[in-house]
Scaffold this active site. Structure first.
Site, PDB file in Angstrom:
ATOM      1  CD  GLU A 163      -2.955  -1.103   2.313  1.00 58.32           C
ATOM      2  OE1 GLU A 163      -4.098  -1.494   2.112  1.00 58.32           O
ATOM      3  OE2 GLU A 163      -2.559  -0.733   3.433  1.00 58.32           O
ATOM      4  CG  HIS A 165      -8.762   5.918   1.679  1.00 64.26           C
ATOM      5  ND1 HIS A 165      -8.649   5.709   0.324  1.00 64.26           N
ATOM      6  CD2 HIS A 165      -8.181   4.850   2.269  1.00 64.26           C
ATOM      7  CE1 HIS A 165      -8.035   4.554   0.122  1.00 64.26           C
ATOM      8  NE2 HIS A 165      -7.734   4.014   1.281  1.00 64.26           N
ATOM      9  NE  ARG A 192      -4.444   5.429   3.052  1.00 68.71           N
ATOM     10  CZ  ARG A 192      -4.872   4.534   3.888  1.00 68.71           C
ATOM     11  NH1 ARG A 192      -5.406   4.910   5.022  1.00 68.71           N
ATOM     12  NH2 ARG A 192      -4.786   3.267   3.596  1.00 68.71           N
ATOM     13  CG  HIS A 205      -9.840   6.241   5.771  1.00 70.87           C
ATOM     14  ND1 HIS A 205     -10.785   5.273   5.532  1.00 70.87           N
ATOM     15  CD2 HIS A 205      -8.669   5.580   5.978  1.00 70.87           C
ATOM     16  CE1 HIS A 205     -10.214   4.073   5.567  1.00 70.87           C
ATOM     17  NE2 HIS A 205      -8.937   4.227   5.862  1.00 70.87           N
ATOM     18  NE  ARG A 254      -4.619   4.978   9.650  1.00 74.88           N
ATOM     19  CZ  ARG A 254      -5.102   4.021   8.853  1.00 74.88           C
ATOM     20  NH1 ARG A 254      -4.634   2.792   8.943  1.00 74.88           N
ATOM     21  NH2 ARG A 254      -6.058   4.288   8.001  1.00 74.88           N
TER      22      ARG A 254
HETATM   23  P1  FAD Z   1     -13.738   0.433  15.816  1.00 70.57           P
HETATM   24  O1  FAD Z   1     -13.425  -0.757  15.038  1.00 70.57           O
HETATM   25  O2  FAD Z   1     -14.340   1.571  15.100  1.00 70.57           O
HETATM   26  O3  FAD Z   1     -14.712   0.006  16.994  1.00 70.57           O
HETATM   27  C1  FAD Z   1     -15.301   0.991  17.823  1.00 70.57           C
HETATM   28  C2  FAD Z   1     -16.395   0.325  18.622  1.00 70.57           C
HETATM   29  O4  FAD Z   1     -16.858   1.208  19.627  1.00 70.57           O
HETATM   30  C3  FAD Z   1     -17.616  -0.052  17.810  1.00 70.57           C
HETATM   31  O5  FAD Z   1     -18.059  -1.300  18.248  1.00 70.57           O
HETATM   32  C4  FAD Z   1     -18.637   1.024  18.174  1.00 70.57           C
HETATM   33  O6  FAD Z   1     -19.969   0.627  18.031  1.00 70.57           O
HETATM   34  C5  FAD Z   1     -18.282   1.233  19.614  1.00 70.57           C
HETATM   35  N1  FAD Z   1     -18.681   2.526  20.181  1.00 70.57           N
HETATM   36  C6  FAD Z   1     -18.377   3.764  19.737  1.00 70.57           C
HETATM   37  N2  FAD Z   1     -18.907   4.691  20.559  1.00 70.57           N
HETATM   38  C7  FAD Z   1     -19.550   4.018  21.543  1.00 70.57           C
HETATM   39  C8  FAD Z   1     -20.300   4.412  22.675  1.00 70.57           C
HETATM   40  N3  FAD Z   1     -20.532   5.699  22.978  1.00 70.57           N
HETATM   41  N4  FAD Z   1     -20.828   3.445  23.461  1.00 70.57           N
HETATM   42  C9  FAD Z   1     -20.663   2.134  23.167  1.00 70.57           C
HETATM   43  N5  FAD Z   1     -19.966   1.707  22.103  1.00 70.57           N
HETATM   44  C10 FAD Z   1     -19.422   2.636  21.310  1.00 70.57           C
HETATM   45  N6  FAD Z   1      -6.905   0.125   9.105  1.00 70.57           N
HETATM   46  C11 FAD Z   1      -5.928  -0.742   8.824  1.00 70.57           C
HETATM   47  O7  FAD Z   1      -4.974  -0.877   9.584  1.00 70.57           O
HETATM   48  N7  FAD Z   1      -6.018  -1.515   7.708  1.00 70.57           N
HETATM   49  C12 FAD Z   1      -7.054  -1.435   6.831  1.00 70.57           C
HETATM   50  O8  FAD Z   1      -7.098  -2.152   5.854  1.00 70.57           O
HETATM   51  C13 FAD Z   1      -8.074  -0.499   7.092  1.00 70.57           C
HETATM   52  N8  FAD Z   1      -9.122  -0.344   6.239  1.00 70.57           N
HETATM   53  C14 FAD Z   1     -10.148   0.482   6.588  1.00 70.57           C
HETATM   54  C15 FAD Z   1     -11.271   0.562   5.770  1.00 70.57           C
HETATM   55  C16 FAD Z   1     -12.362   1.331   6.149  1.00 70.57           C
HETATM   56  C17 FAD Z   1     -13.569   1.413   5.255  1.00 70.57           C
HETATM   57  C18 FAD Z   1     -12.326   2.045   7.368  1.00 70.57           C
HETATM   58  C19 FAD Z   1     -13.493   2.867   7.793  1.00 70.57           C
HETATM   59  C20 FAD Z   1     -11.194   1.993   8.167  1.00 70.57           C
HETATM   60  C21 FAD Z   1     -10.109   1.224   7.783  1.00 70.57           C
HETATM   61  N9  FAD Z   1      -8.960   1.140   8.585  1.00 70.57           N
HETATM   62  C22 FAD Z   1      -7.972   0.260   8.276  1.00 70.57           C
HETATM   63  C23 FAD Z   1      -8.925   1.805   9.888  1.00 70.57           C
HETATM   64  C24 FAD Z   1      -9.274   0.756  10.950  1.00 70.57           C
HETATM   65  O9  FAD Z   1     -10.300  -0.065  10.472  1.00 70.57           O
HETATM   66  C25 FAD Z   1      -9.720   1.388  12.237  1.00 70.57           C
HETATM   67  O10 FAD Z   1      -8.839   2.398  12.622  1.00 70.57           O
HETATM   68  C26 FAD Z   1      -9.756   0.326  13.336  1.00 70.57           C
HETATM   69  O11 FAD Z   1     -10.559  -0.731  12.924  1.00 70.57           O
HETATM   70  C27 FAD Z   1     -10.253   0.928  14.620  1.00 70.57           C
HETATM   71  O12 FAD Z   1     -10.495  -0.106  15.516  1.00 70.57           O
HETATM   72  P2  FAD Z   1     -11.095   0.244  16.935  1.00 70.57           P
HETATM   73  O13 FAD Z   1     -11.324  -1.042  17.628  1.00 70.57           O
HETATM   74  O14 FAD Z   1     -10.239   1.254  17.585  1.00 70.57           O
HETATM   75  O15 FAD Z   1     -12.474   0.983  16.597  1.00 70.57           O
HETATM   76  C1  SIN Z   2      -7.305   0.580   2.489  1.00 69.24           C
HETATM   77  O1  SIN Z   2      -7.540  -0.610   2.320  1.00 69.24           O
HETATM   78  O2  SIN Z   2      -7.009   1.364   1.592  1.00 69.24           O
HETATM   79  C2  SIN Z   2      -7.391   1.119   3.878  1.00 69.24           C
HETATM   80  C3  SIN Z   2      -6.169   0.792   4.604  1.00 69.24           C
HETATM   81  C4  SIN Z   2      -6.033   1.642   5.816  1.00 69.24           C
HETATM   82  O3  SIN Z   2      -6.820   2.531   6.065  1.00 69.24           O
HETATM   83  O4  SIN Z   2      -5.057   1.412   6.548  1.00 69.24           O
END
Ligand code: FAD
Ligand code: SIN
Length: 530
Positions: A112, A240, A286, A347, A382
């Site tokens: 990437e 993104h 990015r 993003h 990032r």
């Molecule tokens: P999240 O996975 O967002 O989980 C947050 C949780 O908290 C959810 O369950 C939500 O419902 C809950 N929550 C929020 N507020 C509250 C509240 N007030 N009360 C109770 N529950 C609550 N990163 C990579 O490293 N590689 C990738 O390929 C990649 N692709 C991505 C593609 C997309 C489309 C997106 C949107 C992001 C991508 N990212 C990627 C970024 C990455 O997915 C996120 O940064 C990461 O998953 C965050 O994980 P997390 O557990 O911190 O939060």
């Molecule tokens: C992507 O698949 O382009 C998202 C990867 C990331 O947000 O780290």
């Protein structure tokens, strides 16, 4: 109603679930999550997790790529920790049951933007979904863990709730759990725990166009800020570069892995324009690619640019990106034959709640991991696929810290229940929907990829009005999911604007026409707000 456990985990993405699984060996765990348990940013992650797996790669390369993408604002000690501990955490995910894509040599490693080597471990183009599946399967089978779906946390419980409004020293704040709205029962419950983990993810929903699902309203950052925690680097919102043009809300992501696989970014004239902006072309970090697209669109007046995969082997494209292929087909785009129209969208939230290298916040008893936190890993931008990695590394480190620390097993007994006397069921719900939309629109127009003092100040004036309006409404109205989120979105918008106004230079994701240059002498430091 009071619910007590040793650990309260707020959020069920990769950060919350991987932490919960680990601490379930130390005590009882309550996970509260605001929607259905898989709904999270994690569930939509496509590209994968970055880690040094190939013998052709080395920790030093991953460290340097991360530092460079982050415009050298990353904390080098944190980068070293995350990169060197990464492979072990990937092995753990495999042990938990995550089925990553393999080839004849072992794990299939994608590439990437900003990465000098192939190092993206992935499950086709549905990596996050596969991780959620595997972690949730283990969680449901664990006797020490209970998941509360459709439970939205409102505020953290601190001394403030015990001793009222008298000024407390920032050093003496302790977190005892959280007040949580059970959305189905419409009742606020008191969740008490000796350790609370904030794993609520990011805040993409502050913007009109975002890849983030509707849950991403920055609740954890806002709750921590209100409780007195330190917040940093909120100006660094990652856009993104490639989301499918006109795919609705949230915008559908076309993974950077597609460019890593050989796709070319073209403008309407068919030019491979990225070559004019950076020697790494479409695989530049990015911030550079998103800004280049923004410039091309502003210059030409066009509505989108295009990803071209037509020169790539069609069968290979379909097998590597089955989800993207199917989704585009629904929009009558065959990605093996047609150009894909793309635009940037908000993003990732690089800033967040300041934590140390073990996920500890400035509030005792409160930890934060994942996108909600600011560990120092990402600096000003990032590096792709470093986010899932950061979440698993910090979940593990937080668990190790807790395991070796003498825990305060005393749960405060005199915590009052939620008091909503004097509030009413308002009939002005249009205020919630209108203000949410207004915040998203003004953040998109004035606090986007390219900023200026004039636009930021204009945004700040409007946000101040909304903040006041929401505060008054909140005081006199019974809480609902929509109101809780609006309160948090307005707080997040304010934090982003204040941080953006503070940084008087352009670095990484923060580009302002008033200070277009990097200023290492004065600004090689984080911005922080308490
Ligand atoms: P999240 O996975 O967002 O989980 C947050 C949780 O908290 C959810 O369950 C939500 O419902 C809950 N929550 C929020 N507020 C509250 C509240 N007030 N009360 C109770 N529950 C609550 N990163 C990579 O490293 N590689 C990738 O390929 C990649 N692709 C991505 C593609 C997309 C489309 C997106 C949107 C992001 C991508 N990212 C990627 C970024 C990455 O997915 C996120 O940064 C990461 O998953 C965050 O994980 P997390 O557990 O911190 O939060
Ligand atoms: C992507 O698949 O382009 C998202 C990867 C990331 O947000 O780290």
């Amino acid at each position: 109603m009071k619910i007590e456990s040793d650990f309260l985990v707020i959020g069920s993405g990769i950060a919350g679930l991987s932490f919960a699984l680990k601490v379930a060996e130390l005590g009882t765990v309550a996970i509260v999550t605001k929607k259905e348990k898989a709904e999270s940013n994690t569930n939509y992650a496509q590209g994968g997790i970055a880690a040094v797996i190939s013998t052709r790669d080395a920790f030093e390369h991953h460290i340097n790529d991360t530092m460079k993408a982050g415009a050298y604002l990353c904390h080098r000690d944190v980068v070293e920790i995350v990169v060197t501990e990464g492979p072990e955490r990937i092995n753990e995910l495999i042990e938990v049951g995550v089925q990553f894509t393999k080839n004849n040599d072992g794990l299939d490693l994608g590439k990437e933007g900003g990465h000098s080597h192939h190092r993206i471990v992935h499950a086709a183009d549905l990596t996050g979904k596969e991780i959620e599946r595997a972690l949730l399967a283990k969680i449901s089978a664990h006797p020490n863990i209970r998941v509360y779906e459709n439970h939205i946390s409102i505020d953290l419980i601190t001394e403030h709730h015990l001793f009222g409004n008298e000024k407390l020293s920032k050093d003496s704040i302790h977190c005892w759990g959280a007040y949580v709205l059970d959305v189905e029962q419409n009742v606020v419950k008191t969740f008490l725990a000796t350790t609370t983990m904030l794993a609520t993810g990011g805040a993409g929903q502050v913007y009109l166009h975002t890849t983030n699902p509707v849950i991403a309203t920055g609740d954890g950052i806002a709750m921590a800020y209100r409780a007195g925690a330190e917040i940093a680097n909120m100006e660094f919102i990652q856009f993104h570069p490639t989301t499918l043009y006109n795919s609705g809300s949230p915008s559908f992501l076309i993974s950077e892995a597609v460019r890593g696989f050989g796709a070319i970014l073209r403008n309407k004239k068919g030019e491979d324009f990225m070559k004019r902006y950076d020697p790494q072309g479409a695989l530049a970090p990015r911030d550079i690619v998103a800004r280049a697209i923004d410039t091309e669109l502003k210059r030409s007046g066009d509505e989108c640019v295009f990803l071209d995969l037509k020169h790539l082997n069609a069968e290979s494209v379909r097998s590597h990106f089955p989800n993207i292929y199917e989704r585009c087909l629904k929009h009558s785009i065959d990605i093996t034959k047609d150009l894909i129209p793309v635009v940037p969208a908000a993003h990732y939230t690089c800033g967040g709640v300041i934590v140390d290298t073990n996920g500890t916040t400035s509030i005792s008893g409160l930890y934060a991991v994942g996108e909600v936190s600011m560990t120092g890993l990402h600096g000003a931008n990032r590096l792709a696929s470093n986010s899932l990695l950061e979440a698993v590394v910090f979940s593990h480190r937080a668990m190790e810290t807790i395991r070796h620390k003498e825990r305060n097993t005393m749960v405060a007994k005199n915590i009052p229940d939620w008091d909503d006397s004097g509030t009413i069921n308002s009939e002005e719900w249009v205020l919630v929907s209108h203000n949410r939309r207004e915040i998203q629109q003004l953040m998109w127009d004035y606090v986007g990829i390219v900023r200026s003092n004039h636009r930021l100040e204009r945004a700040q004036r409007r946000i101040k009005l909304i903040l006041d309006e929401v505060k008054n409404f909140y005081k006199r109205t019974k809480v609902t999911e929509g109101l809780i989120e609006l309160r948090n979105l307005s707080c997040l918008a304010d934090l982003i604007i204040r941080s953006a106004l503070e940084r008087k230079e352009s670095r990484g994701l923060h580009f302002t026409t008033d200070y277009p240059n990097l200023d290492d002498t004065n600004w090689l430091k984080d911005t922080s707000i308490t």
